[in-house]
Scaffold this motif. Structure first.
Motif: not given
Length: 405
Positions: A299, A204, A193, A198, A165
């Motif tokens: 995230r 991230a 993916d 991901l 990721e």
């Protein structure tokens, strides 16, 4: 995670991670499940696999800005990567993140770069336009998930979700409302993916964000350093820069008789320090405002939390524009890079015409490949070359020496 590994990590691992840091004991796992290590966390294993990979070794002979002919004291992709990892680990320690994961993402971030740096990438992207293009970040993912062939149980390095990721999204989401809209998501990333999601629409974790901003800190500093050492810029030139210029004036005032080499080094070490300290202060304020209680909260924060202050961001942008004007786009560098692009394009075209000229492992079964599969295999082969190997292949196939000086 098993009891033995858990005990080791508690007794010997990093102590005092923040709530918003990644917790290695609850990693989301790997494409191919593996048993726990009794002595290393998942992220320590990833870092070690990255360092021991063939792709990592090849970075030693890949261009950062200056090709090998121009001197062995300039940065290569490997020395750049080591500098990025050192800065990233310092930031991770300041924010109480998982240092091993941060280091792993920093060490792997440039795996997909071609010979001759961005010149090789431009050449391959042109030749691959009909087949989805070529992008170094997507190529890094291909290397660690498919092309490294060392392990008996899987292709690639079988890295943990968090490392993959970070590799793919360290600069931000690739899809959704927060994505940069300038480029479509590369096909290799979309394909991977689809089988191992991901979360391309999310930011991230902080570990990856630290690696990303460390890349900016490293190249904004060491490309100035290399430009000075190459004679493309002079100390008087950097006086126009808000950050480097102010540092130069401070150094000159404090050490009026200092020789050129030590002056340059003093400027560059202070340049990194100021950037790092700005990131730490700004990011701590961002973390206090956002108050994330987990990596998932990071995230979903809606923005990059690891960042420069607005004043420093302007200085970094100014430095980047200066480097483009004075270093990356100067006549001598552009002449070499144009020749490097021609070399990569010529190699690609020759292998399309005669794919059997590739080494045996790469040429195996090429007669049965569709055009897109053949083009991707050639791109994989070329992108893995070092500068020196690409030059040698050009000499072998064309009985000529490229003028890369």
């Amino acid at each position: 995670m098993g009891g033995t590994a858990q005990a080791f990590q508690t007794g010997c691992g990093q102590i005092g991670r923040a709530a918003y840091a990644e917790q290695p004991g609850v990693s989301r796992g790997r494409v191919v499940p593996e048993s726990d290590s009794p002595t290393r966390t998942p992220f320590q294993r990833d870092r070690d696999r990255i360092v021991h990979s063939a792709a990592f070794r090849r970075l030693k002979h890949k261009t950062q800005v200056f090709v090998p002919y121009e001197g062995d004291h300039f940065r290569t992709r490997l020395t750049h990567t080591i500098e990025v990892s050192q800065i990233a680990r310092a930031l991770a320690r300041a924010f109480r993140l998982d240092e091993d994961l941060t280091e792993a993402v920093a060490l792997v971030h440039d795996f997909g770069h071609t010979p001759f740096g961005h010149a090789g990438e431009r050449a391959l992207d042109r030749r691959m336009q009909a087949y989805g293009g070529f992008e170094h970040n997507a190529q890094s993912l291909r290397i660690v998930t498919t092309l490294e062939s060392r392990y008996a149980d899987f292709d690639g390095l079988n890295l943990a979700f968090e490392t993959l990721e970070g590799l793919v999204k360290h600069n931000g989401p690739l899809t959704g409302p927060n994505a940069a809209k300038s480029h479509p998501v590369p096909r290799p990333i979309l394909d991977f993916d689809a089988s191992f999601p991901l979360g391309l629409d999310r930011f991230a974790d902080l570990e990856a964000q630290c690696a990303a901003i460390s890349d900016d800190i490293a190249y904004n500093t060491h490309d100035l350093d290399d430009g000075l050492r190459a004679g493309l810029i002079n100390l008087c030139d950097i006086e126009e820069l808000d950050l480097a210029g102010s540092i130069f004036r401070d150094v000159r005032e404090r050490y009026p008789g200092l020789d050129h080499s030590r002056t340059v080094h003093e400027i560059m070490r202070r340049h990194i320090t100021r950037l790092v300290e700005d990131v730490i202060g700004t990011t701590n304020a961002e973390l206090e405002r956002a108050a994330p209680q987990s990596a998932d909260a990071v995230r979903d924060a809606g923005r990059q939390l690891v960042r420069f202050s607005e004043t420093m961001e302007r200085a970094v942008t100014q430095t980047r524009h200066f480097l483009f004007r004075k270093v990356y786009r100067c006549e001598s560098v552009m002449r070499v890079m144009c020749e490097a692009e021609r070399v990569v394009e010529a190699l690609f075209d020759r292998f399309v015409e005669r794919p059997e000229l590739m080494p045996r492992d790469w040429a195996l079964g090429v007669g049965d490949l569709a055009d897109d599969k053949l083009a991707r295999r050639i791109a994989d082969y070329l992108s893995g070359m070092t500068d020196t190997y690409a030059i040698a292949e050009y000499q072998r196939l064309f009985d000529a020496v490229p003028q890369l000086r």
